[in-house]
Design an enzyme around this catalytic site. Structure first.
Site, PDB file in Angstrom:
ATOM      1  NE  ARG A 122      -3.766   0.694   2.103  1.00  0.00           N
ATOM      2  CZ  ARG A 122      -4.938   0.775   2.732  1.00  0.00           C
ATOM      3  NH1 ARG A 122      -5.072   1.507   3.812  1.00  0.00           N
ATOM      4  NH2 ARG A 122      -5.967   0.087   2.284  1.00  0.00           N
ATOM      5  CD  GLN A 169     -12.899  -1.399  -0.120  1.00  0.00           C
ATOM      6  OE1 GLN A 169     -12.033  -1.201   0.717  1.00  0.00           O
ATOM      7  NE2 GLN A 169     -14.112  -1.828   0.212  1.00  0.00           N
ATOM      8  NE  ARG A 183     -10.803  -4.712   1.234  1.00  0.00           N
ATOM      9  CZ  ARG A 183      -9.959  -3.773   1.674  1.00  0.00           C
ATOM     10  NH1 ARG A 183     -10.336  -2.903   2.584  1.00  0.00           N
ATOM     11  NH2 ARG A 183      -8.729  -3.681   1.176  1.00  0.00           N
ATOM     12  CB  CYS A 226     -13.974   1.604   0.893  1.00  0.00           C
ATOM     13  SG  CYS A 226     -13.628   3.376   0.984  1.00  0.00           S
ATOM     14  CG  ASP A 274     -13.478   6.660  -0.327  1.00  0.00           C
ATOM     15  OD1 ASP A 274     -13.225   6.544   0.890  1.00  0.00           O
ATOM     16  OD2 ASP A 274     -12.589   6.624  -1.204  1.00  0.00           O
ATOM     17  CG  HIS A 295      -8.599   0.333  -2.354  1.00  0.00           C
ATOM     18  ND1 HIS A 295      -7.768  -0.736  -2.065  1.00  0.00           N
ATOM     19  CD2 HIS A 295      -9.220   0.657  -1.185  1.00  0.00           C
ATOM     20  CE1 HIS A 295      -7.891  -1.027  -0.773  1.00  0.00           C
ATOM     21  NE2 HIS A 295      -8.758  -0.207  -0.219  1.00  0.00           N
TER      22      HIS A 295
HETATM   23  N1   CP Z   1     -11.024   0.079   3.093  1.00  0.00           N
HETATM   24  C1   CP Z   1      -9.725  -0.021   3.463  1.00  0.00           C
HETATM   25  O1   CP Z   1      -8.822  -0.257   2.652  1.00  0.00           O
HETATM   26  O2   CP Z   1      -9.517   0.114   4.801  1.00  0.00           O
HETATM   27  P1   CP Z   1      -8.116   0.308   5.511  1.00  0.00           P
HETATM   28  O3   CP Z   1      -7.568   1.627   5.058  1.00  0.00           O
HETATM   29  O4   CP Z   1      -8.426   0.279   6.978  1.00  0.00           O
HETATM   30  O5   CP Z   1      -7.212  -0.823   5.097  1.00  0.00           O
HETATM   31  N1  NVA Z   2     -10.021   6.891  -0.787  1.00  0.00           N
HETATM   32  C1  NVA Z   2      -9.566   6.444   0.509  1.00  0.00           C
HETATM   33  C2  NVA Z   2      -9.826   4.984   0.669  1.00  0.00           C
HETATM   34  C3  NVA Z   2      -9.472   4.424   2.009  1.00  0.00           C
HETATM   35  C4  NVA Z   2      -9.623   2.936   2.073  1.00  0.00           C
HETATM   36  C5  NVA Z   2      -8.098   6.780   0.673  1.00  0.00           C
HETATM   37  O1  NVA Z   2      -7.342   6.616  -0.286  1.00  0.00           O
HETATM   38  O2  NVA Z   2      -7.715   7.199   1.752  1.00  0.00           O
END
Ligand code: CP
Ligand code: NVA
Length: 315
Positions: free
Chosen positions: A113, A143, A303, A275, A235, A140
């Site tokens: 990530r 997700q 997930r 999400c 989101d 993502h």
């Molecule tokens: N939705 C999601 O990716 O959550 P986290 O940021 O907690 O991993």
């Molecule tokens: N759009 C958000 C998603 C978090 C899971 C971010 O990138 O922070």
């Protein structure tokens, strides 16, 4: 019938973005996720990754992605290591190619990530083991496997349903566009001017949509987006890395709150997804998030099953 999660056709592949996969391949991943969920609930063990290891590199925070990959790997009989980018030599300037060439000697897969999609691509280019994208600023992809799995559980189908996304045309919206196009789900995004999804992602998704019959629309008005919607998704207004824009975005996105007034304009029985993490009172109200149409915690649970499916198939 042979179990989907034992299928070998995706073995060795990277999971960098949804557009790298065909509709059939996405179908296989979702089917595998449903199977693994059912087996877990029935207490049937599935240690298909016994002796395998996954390294998880994070340069951004995470609750769901980190815990579900780690627990998922354990349930598959393998082992997962949390590699905070703060603590590995990457932070002190070791190159991504060298990191990749080292980690592949120990690990069977890497989940990462980070900010830049190009970094994930570079890691995948130099690592001979599967690399899984656990979120970038651009997409993502893990997700949205869980998202469509959740919609299918609650609505019984995907093809022909309509998903409305209210908010920022960001990473989550991008991956949703790509997967909806592939799976024949109609999708309308409502976003303020200047916060539309990337033109390149939209164009790519439209090509896939032409084959599946999915209708993809970008509009400004949230009311227009939720009309006839079977699923309503939102989101954060300010994603990770955009903390400084929080205040300004809160103003721009004010009209883009998923509240009970907006939800009433969707189809009765429409499900609500997020999400997570949520900023309650901003992009979604308590009333909706805790209401009968919300499936957000099923989505969070899924997930786990989705990530297990991805790891079992790739690794
Ligand atoms: N939705 C999601 O990716 O959550 P986290 O940021 O907690 O991993
Ligand atoms: N759009 C958000 C998603 C978090 C899971 C971010 O990138 O922070």
């Amino acid at each position: 019938m042979a179990k989907a999660y034992l299928n070998k056709s995706l073995k060795g592949r990277d999971f960098l973005t949804i557009s790298d996969f065909t509709s059939q391949e996405i179908r296989l991943i979702i089917d595998a996720a449903h199977e693994l969920k059912k087996e877990l609930k029935e207490g049937i063990p599935h240690p298909v990754l016994q002796g395998k290891t996954l390294g998880m590199i994070f340069t951004k925070p995470s609750t769901r992605t980190r815990v579900s990959f780690e627990v998922g790997m354990y349930q598959l009989g393998g082992y997962a290591l949390f590699l905070s980018a703060q603590d590995i030599q990457l932070r002190r300037g070791e190159s991504l190619p060298d990191t990749a060439r080292t980690l592949e000697r120990y690990l069977d897969g890497i989940m990462i990530r980070t900010f830049d999609q190009k970094d994930v691509e570079e890691l995948a280019q130099y690592a001979s083991i599967p690399v899984i994208n656990g979120l970038t600023d651009l997409v993502h992809p893990t997700q949205v496997i869980a998202d469509l799995m959740t919609i299918e559980e609650h609505l019984g189908k995907l093809k022909g349903i309509k998903l409305a996304f209210i908010g920022d045309g960001n990473n989550v919206a991008h991956s949703l566009l790509q997967i909806c196009a592939k799976m024949g789900v109609h999708m309308t995004i409502a976003c303020p001017p200047g916060y539309e999804p990337s033109a390149e992602i939209v164009a790519g998704a439209r090509q896939d949509a032409a084959e599946t019959g999915a209708v993809l629309e970008i509009v400004e008005d949230p009311l227009e987006a939720v009309r006839d919607a079977d699923a309503v998704y939102t989101d954060l207004w300010a994603s990770m890395g955009q903390e400084k824009e929080q205040e300004q975005r809160a103003k721009v996105f004010q009209r883009y709150q998923v509240n009970s007034g907006l939800l009433k304009k969707a189809n009765p029985g429409a499900v609500v997804l997020h999400c997570l993490p949520a900023h309650r009172g901003e992009e979604i109200t308590d009333e909706v998030m805790d209401g009968p149409q919300s499936v957000v915690f099923d989505e969070a649970e899924n997930r786990l099953h989705a990530h297990k499916a991805i790891m079992a198939l790739l690794m």
